[in-house]
Design an enzyme around this catalytic site. Structure first.
Site, PDB file in Angstrom:
ATOM      1  N   HIS A  39      25.755  28.247  51.763  1.00 47.98           N
ATOM      2  CA  HIS A  39      26.368  26.922  51.653  1.00 47.98           C
ATOM      3  C   HIS A  39      26.479  26.448  50.202  1.00 47.98           C
ATOM      4  O   HIS A  39      25.811  26.959  49.308  1.00 47.98           O
ATOM      5  CB  HIS A  39      25.554  25.905  52.460  1.00 47.98           C
ATOM      6  CG  HIS A  39      24.137  25.739  51.947  1.00 47.98           C
ATOM      7  ND1 HIS A  39      23.825  25.006  50.824  1.00 47.98           N
ATOM      8  CD2 HIS A  39      22.964  26.247  52.391  1.00 47.98           C
ATOM      9  CE1 HIS A  39      22.531  25.041  50.612  1.00 47.98           C
ATOM     10  NE2 HIS A  39      21.973  25.805  51.557  1.00 47.98           N
ATOM     11  N   GLU A  44      17.932  27.670  58.086  1.00 51.65           N
ATOM     12  CA  GLU A  44      17.052  28.052  56.993  1.00 51.65           C
ATOM     13  C   GLU A  44      15.617  28.198  57.502  1.00 51.65           C
ATOM     14  O   GLU A  44      15.254  27.690  58.570  1.00 51.65           O
ATOM     15  CB  GLU A  44      17.123  26.996  55.876  1.00 51.65           C
ATOM     16  CG  GLU A  44      16.291  27.281  54.637  1.00 51.65           C
ATOM     17  CD  GLU A  44      16.618  28.599  53.965  1.00 51.65           C
ATOM     18  OE1 GLU A  44      16.322  29.653  54.574  1.00 51.65           O
ATOM     19  OE2 GLU A  44      17.142  28.590  52.833  1.00 51.65           O
TER      20      GLU A  44
END
Length: 209
Positions: free
Chosen positions: A13, A86
């Site tokens: 990202h 994550e």
């Protein structure tokens, strides 16, 4: 055509405020900042030229929004998979690296967080999510996986079969950079590109086929 022609782009990202401040984000849902949005738009323009067949992303905003820019360029729908989130950082989330080292000097964040997620378990769940995404891609297709730095690196390590003691041999992935995996003819996967932010020329790709 054989499955051996499939490729996987593992795209991190864009930047967030916590990235800029070097804070441990983990699964805290931090959005892209202005720089991260610009990074995502630029990278999406490049990756769209590869004509991906499917996009699978973490459901955390920073990854989902990054994937959305590529979806807008390609007309594809983003499929969200929580397996791409994550690494959970427990009480470390929101803290800077110096703060973590000061409070937990005996621990190494690369492998162990006292109340967080084991990095090897992260690699397992990310690699499983990638394989689920491949089911949406034709035999000669391209899958774009949009996720997070530590989680993607752990997943790549798992897919390459790197043992834990040398997992740091694979360097970090920068914000809005990507790595590319392709299959080995003998089974398994190999790393074709790592931490890229531009598209290689055809002659570079053809050096060692």
């Amino acid at each position: 055509m054989s499955e051996e022609t499939r490729r996987i782009v593992c795209w991190r990202h864009g930047r967030t405020a916590w990235n800029q401040e070097k804070r441990f984000q983990g699964q805290t849902d931090i959005p892209l900042d202005g720089t991260g949005i610009a990074q995502a738009k630029r990278a999406a323009g490049l990756l769209a030229t590869l004509r991906p067949d499917a996009i699978v992303a973490s459901d955390l905003r920073r990854a989902s929004d990054t994937a959305g820019f590529l979806a807008g360029r390609t007309g594809l729908t983003v499929e969200h998979d929580k397996g791409l989130r994550e690494r959970f950082g427990g009480s470390w989330e929101g803290l800077t690296t110096p703060e973590i080292r000061e409070r937990w000097p005996e621990h190494d964040a690369r492998m162990h967080i006292p109340d967080g997620e084991d990095i090897l378990a992260v690699g397992e769940r990310v690699s499983e999510a990638v394989l689920r995404g491949l089911a949406r891609v034709p035999d000669n297709g391209l899958l774009v996986v949009v996720g997070h730095g530590a989680a993607l690196r752990a997943g790549i390590n798992r897919m390459l079969g790197l043992p834990p003691e040398i997992r740091q041999a694979l360097g970090p992935i920068g914000n809005c950079s990507w790595s590319v995996l392709g299959p080995l003819r003998t089974g398994g996967w190999r790393l074709l590109e790592h931490n890229a932010a531009s598209l290689p020329e055809d002659r570079v790709l053809g050096d060692d086929r």
